[in-house]
Design a protein around this motif. Structure first.
Motif, PDB file in Angstrom:
ATOM      1  N   LEU A  48      49.336  28.867  16.196  1.00 21.36           N
ATOM      2  CA  LEU A  48      49.273  30.254  16.647  1.00 21.36           C
ATOM      3  C   LEU A  48      49.489  31.275  15.530  1.00 21.36           C
ATOM      4  CD1 LEU A  48      51.229  29.840  20.000  1.00 21.36           C
ATOM      5  CD2 LEU A  48      48.757  29.701  19.583  1.00 21.36           C
ATOM      6  N   GLU A  49      49.800  30.812  14.325  1.00 23.87           N
ATOM      7  CA  GLU A  49      50.066  31.752  13.234  1.00 23.87           C
ATOM      8  C   GLU A  49      48.801  32.150  12.477  1.00 23.87           C
ATOM      9  OE1 GLU A  49      49.996  27.715  11.346  1.00 23.87           O
ATOM     10  OE2 GLU A  49      50.668  28.582  13.246  1.00 23.87           O
ATOM     11  N   GLY A  50      47.629  31.718  12.903  1.00 24.29           N
ATOM     12  CA  GLY A  50      46.411  31.889  12.136  1.00 24.29           C
ATOM     13  C   GLY A  50      45.749  33.255  12.265  1.00 24.29           C
ATOM     14  N   TYR A  51      44.535  33.332  11.682  1.00 25.99           N
ATOM     15  CA  TYR A  51      43.804  34.602  11.587  1.00 25.99           C
ATOM     16  C   TYR A  51      43.343  35.123  12.941  1.00 25.99           C
ATOM     17  CZ  TYR A  51      40.332  37.984   9.882  1.00 25.99           C
ATOM     18  OH  TYR A  51      39.616  39.126   9.635  1.00 25.99           O
ATOM     19  N   GLN A  52      43.346  34.263  13.966  1.00 29.96           N
ATOM     20  CA  GLN A  52      42.912  34.739  15.282  1.00 29.96           C
ATOM     21  C   GLN A  52      43.747  35.925  15.764  1.00 29.96           C
ATOM     22  OE1 GLN A  52      44.817  32.002  15.034  1.00 29.96           O
ATOM     23  NE2 GLN A  52      46.530  32.535  16.356  1.00 29.96           N
ATOM     24  N   ARG A  53      44.937  36.088  15.209  1.00 33.06           N
ATOM     25  CA  ARG A  53      45.785  37.233  15.578  1.00 33.06           C
ATOM     26  C   ARG A  53      45.181  38.557  15.112  1.00 33.06           C
ATOM     27  NH1 ARG A  53      51.180  36.094  12.657  1.00 33.06           N
ATOM     28  NH2 ARG A  53      49.681  35.437  11.070  1.00 33.06           N
ATOM     29  N   PHE A  54      44.316  38.496  14.075  1.00 33.77           N
ATOM     30  CA  PHE A  54      43.808  39.723  13.462  1.00 33.77           C
ATOM     31  C   PHE A  54      42.298  39.873  13.568  1.00 33.77           C
ATOM     32  CE2 PHE A  54      47.294  37.866  10.894  1.00 33.77           C
ATOM     33  CZ  PHE A  54      48.296  38.758  11.235  1.00 33.77           C
ATOM     34  N   PHE A  55      41.615  38.822  14.044  1.00 34.91           N
ATOM     35  CA  PHE A  55      40.153  38.801  13.983  1.00 34.91           C
ATOM     36  C   PHE A  55      39.525  40.011  14.684  1.00 34.91           C
ATOM     37  CE2 PHE A  55      35.987  37.666  15.713  1.00 34.91           C
ATOM     38  CZ  PHE A  55      35.330  37.268  14.551  1.00 34.91           C
ATOM     39  N   LYS A  56      39.919  40.303  15.896  1.00 34.22           N
ATOM     40  CA  LYS A  56      39.282  41.360  16.674  1.00 34.22           C
ATOM     41  C   LYS A  56      39.350  42.695  15.948  1.00 34.22           C
ATOM     42  CE  LYS A  56      39.216  43.488  21.267  1.00 34.22           C
ATOM     43  NZ  LYS A  56      39.825  43.467  22.631  1.00 34.22           N
ATOM     44  N   GLU A  57      40.508  42.991  15.359  1.00 35.01           N
ATOM     45  CA  GLU A  57      40.697  44.285  14.711  1.00 35.01           C
ATOM     46  C   GLU A  57      40.157  44.317  13.296  1.00 35.01           C
ATOM     47  OE1 GLU A  57      44.384  47.330  13.496  1.00 35.01           O
ATOM     48  OE2 GLU A  57      44.785  45.460  14.594  1.00 35.01           O
ATOM     49  N   TRP A  58      40.188  43.190  12.595  1.00 33.61           N
ATOM     50  CA  TRP A  58      39.968  43.203  11.157  1.00 33.61           C
ATOM     51  C   TRP A  58      38.691  42.511  10.687  1.00 33.61           C
ATOM     52  CZ3 TRP A  58      42.405  45.925   7.485  1.00 33.61           C
ATOM     53  CH2 TRP A  58      43.607  46.541   7.834  1.00 33.61           C
ATOM     54  N   HIS A  59      37.947  41.802  11.559  1.00 30.29           N
ATOM     55  CA  HIS A  59      36.834  41.016  11.039  1.00 30.29           C
ATOM     56  C   HIS A  59      35.769  41.878  10.364  1.00 30.29           C
ATOM     57  CE1 HIS A  59      35.110  42.096  15.014  1.00 30.29           C
ATOM     58  NE2 HIS A  59      33.944  42.014  14.399  1.00 30.29           N
ATOM     59  N   ALA A  60      35.438  43.043  10.921  1.00 28.63           N
ATOM     60  CA  ALA A  60      34.395  43.893  10.324  1.00 28.63           C
ATOM     61  C   ALA A  60      34.846  44.428   8.974  1.00 28.63           C
ATOM     62  CB  ALA A  60      34.043  45.040  11.269  1.00 28.63           C
ATOM     63  N   HIS A  61      36.111  44.847   8.911  1.00 30.20           N
ATOM     64  CA  HIS A  61      36.655  45.341   7.636  1.00 30.20           C
ATOM     65  C   HIS A  61      36.660  44.242   6.587  1.00 30.20           C
ATOM     66  CE1 HIS A  61      39.885  46.146   4.720  1.00 30.20           C
ATOM     67  NE2 HIS A  61      39.583  47.426   4.884  1.00 30.20           N
ATOM     68  N   ASP A  62      37.073  43.031   6.981  1.00 31.24           N
ATOM     69  CA  ASP A  62      37.170  41.941   6.013  1.00 31.24           C
ATOM     70  C   ASP A  62      35.789  41.457   5.566  1.00 31.24           C
ATOM     71  OD1 ASP A  62      39.898  42.112   6.101  1.00 31.24           O
ATOM     72  OD2 ASP A  62      40.174  40.438   7.485  1.00 31.24           O
ATOM     73  N   ILE A  63      34.813  41.445   6.470  1.00 30.19           N
ATOM     74  CA  ILE A  63      33.438  41.122   6.072  1.00 30.19           C
ATOM     75  C   ILE A  63      32.934  42.139   5.056  1.00 30.19           C
ATOM     76  CG2 ILE A  63      31.047  41.220   6.896  1.00 30.19           C
ATOM     77  CD1 ILE A  63      32.113  38.563   7.520  1.00 30.19           C
ATOM     78  N   ALA A  64      33.150  43.411   5.340  1.00 31.04           N
ATOM     79  CA  ALA A  64      32.692  44.463   4.420  1.00 31.04           C
ATOM     80  C   ALA A  64      33.339  44.310   3.054  1.00 31.04           C
ATOM     81  CB  ALA A  64      32.992  45.834   5.016  1.00 31.04           C
ATOM     82  N   ALA A  65      34.664  44.054   3.039  1.00 33.82           N
ATOM     83  CA  ALA A  65      35.372  43.913   1.764  1.00 33.82           C
ATOM     84  C   ALA A  65      34.834  42.730   0.972  1.00 33.82           C
ATOM     85  CB  ALA A  65      36.868  43.754   2.029  1.00 33.82           C
ATOM     86  N   MET A  66      34.576  41.626   1.651  1.00 29.61           N
ATOM     87  CA  MET A  66      34.078  40.427   0.981  1.00 29.61           C
ATOM     88  C   MET A  66      32.678  40.645   0.414  1.00 29.61           C
ATOM     89  SD  MET A  66      33.358  36.656   2.650  1.00 29.61           S
ATOM     90  CE  MET A  66      31.871  37.211   3.546  1.00 29.61           C
ATOM     91  N   VAL A  67      31.785  41.107   1.236  1.00 30.36           N
ATOM     92  CA  VAL A  67      30.394  41.223   0.808  1.00 30.36           C
ATOM     93  C   VAL A  67      30.233  42.308  -0.251  1.00 30.36           C
ATOM     94  CG1 VAL A  67      28.030  41.691   1.556  1.00 30.36           C
ATOM     95  CG2 VAL A  67      29.560  40.333   3.005  1.00 30.36           C
TER      96      VAL A  67
END
Length: 469
Positions: A48-67
């Motif tokens: 339960l400590e994984g990224y699923q805690r943040f995916f909904k809020e942060w996935h678009a931001h993190d994709i943008a930062a990576m790409v």
């Protein structure tokens, strides 16, 4: 290290790599799949400590930062939006959302993802239920699913695929499919190099020992790499040299297995064998010798006497096995093509440990705290031959314009501090890492051990470049 040992691509599982890694890949000509996530909305195995805690809020931001950070690196060939995602077969809408997010920042590279079995309903009904996991992908990554390549191609002739993860011991099976089918573009073994964590996921143990998916203490690294944690080649790397045509013949000797016991090899494991014919105390006992080759036949000789000859082919997994009573001397494997010697590999019994030997990867480094010198430490005999069974405590001291940053051995189950000034050798060697203080001059490393001649190596430290190159 990876390029030197035959690899030409890296998959950054399961998160984006550092900029330094991508800069190195740009410079060396290594291809990279940059990967974003190991989880979406659901946890893995109740972690339960994984990224699923943040995916909904942060996935678009993190994709943008990576790409946006990495899109100008020529080494990057694909963007991966996930690895072994728990909801991979029932979250096509999320996959499409991630695809659109990536393409909003870069339309020049294909989208991929590492798809695995669900070990349940989908894998039992693959043809009917697996397609939603691939709908948003330009190139399909398959983790440990080589049996699906041909059947999926029959259903989807336009699908381009590759092995996103594979078992080292099944390297021939995976690579044969790459060479046979144009739609299978490559294979990524798990893993190229050992790493901390997933302790003992690769192991070869005796049948009277507990066999677990992860090994318990004192195991601390995964042990599944072609290279160990110091970057030294392991047996599977030599086998891969034969598989890829980089070497015509390699030879290994299995550690003795006590009578009445067998060896248990995990999915990611490899037989417990060494490139050694130094086995004191086992005189007269049968030793298992494996010869790997793409020649037509291999012949094994011990001290000039023929032990036997066997055919080798893909049907034999490029391997020939012999049982040889141990006696010190010279073990020679000869590869034959049309009856003529095409290649050979020799193992010679070492004498007693005599001294330490130091070999630096470079003789000159820059006066920059980020520029490091890697020094291999070996226990050798009077003829400078590394003694593969030597376990010696080596002590380090450094003088001049630098310091001992760290030391390590390749052992997966002998945990020790990386920062103390001593290390026990594993298979006759260990590694020391030197860091400059920032001044010019010389760094001198002294290594000593009880009963052995000490050794020194000097590293020249020059003025750092004013501009990073």
């Amino acid at each position: 290290l990876l390029k030197t040992n035959g690899f030409n691509a890296i998959r950054s599982s399961h998160n984006p790599p550092s900029s330094a890694l991508l800069e190195a890949c740009d410079r060396l000509g290594m291809l990279v799949i940059v990967e974003a996530f190991d989880q979406w909305n659901e946890p893995k195995e109740n972690r339960l400590e994984g990224y699923q805690r943040f995916f909904k809020e942060w996935h678009a931001h993190d994709i943008a930062a990576m790409v946006r950070r990495d899109r100008n690196h020529p080494s990057v060939i694909m963007w991966s939006v996930g690895n072994e995602i728990p909801e991979q077969f029932r979250a096509g809408d999320i996959g499409m959302k991630l695809r659109r997010a990536v393409l909003s920042h870069d339309t020049t590279r294909p989208i991929t993802q590492a798809i695995c079995s669900d070990w349940g309903r989908v894998i039992r009904n693959w043809d009917e239920l697996s397609d939603p996991a691939f709908a948003h992908l330009d190139v399909a990554g398959y983790n440990y699913l080589p049996d699906k390549y041909q059947t999926d191609h029959a259903r989807h002739p336009q699908r381009v695929m590759y092995g996103a993860e594979s078992f080292p011991k099944n390297g021939l099976d995976y690579w044969t499919l790459v060479e046979k089918h144009s739609y299978v573009i490559g294979d990524f073994v798990w893993s190229g190099m050992d790493y901390l964590g997933e302790a003992g996921i690769a192991h070869a143990i005796l049948s009277d020992q507990p066999d677990r998916f992860f090994m318990s203490w004192p195991w601390f690294n995964a042990w599944c790499g072609d290279l160990d944690i110091c970057g030294f080649k392991k047996p599977q790397s030599y086998y891969r040299d034969v598989l890829w045509g980089r070497s015509q013949i390699e030879m290994f000797v299995h550690t003795p297995i006590p009578r009445g016991l067998t060896e248990i090899i995990s999915g990611w494991g490899w037989p417990n064998e060494l490139k050694s014919w130094t086995w004191p105390g086992y005189e007269g006992q049968l030793m298992q010798v494996s010869v790997y080759s793409r020649c037509e036949r291999v012949r094994l000789e011990l001290n000039g006497r023929v032990v036997g000859e066997q055919p080798v082919s893909e049907q034999t997994k490029l391997a020939a096995g012999f049982e040889v009573p141990y006696e010190p001397g010279r073990l020679r494997a000869v590869g034959l093509i049309k009856g003529q010697i095409a290649a050979e590999s020799t193992l010679t019994t070492c004498d007693q440990p005599k001294k330490l030997k130091l070999m630096a990867d470079r003789s000159t480094i820059r006066a920059d705290r980020n520029d490091l010198a890697y020094v291999t430490v070996e226990v050798v005999d009077a003829n400078d031959r590394r003694i593969p069974n030597a376990e010696v405590l080596v002590r380090f001291s450094v003088s001049g314009v630098g310091e001992l940053l760290a030391q390590a051995s390749g052992s997966p189950n002998e945990p020790a501090s990386f920062q103390t000034p001593e290390r026990k050798t594993f298979e006759g060697r260990c590694l020391a890492i030197l860091r400059p203080s920032g001044e010019t001059g010389d760094i001198v490393l002294l290594a000593d051990a009880d009963g052995l001649e000490s050794a020194t190596v000097s590293i020249r430290v020059r003025q750092a470049d004013s501009v990073w190159r």
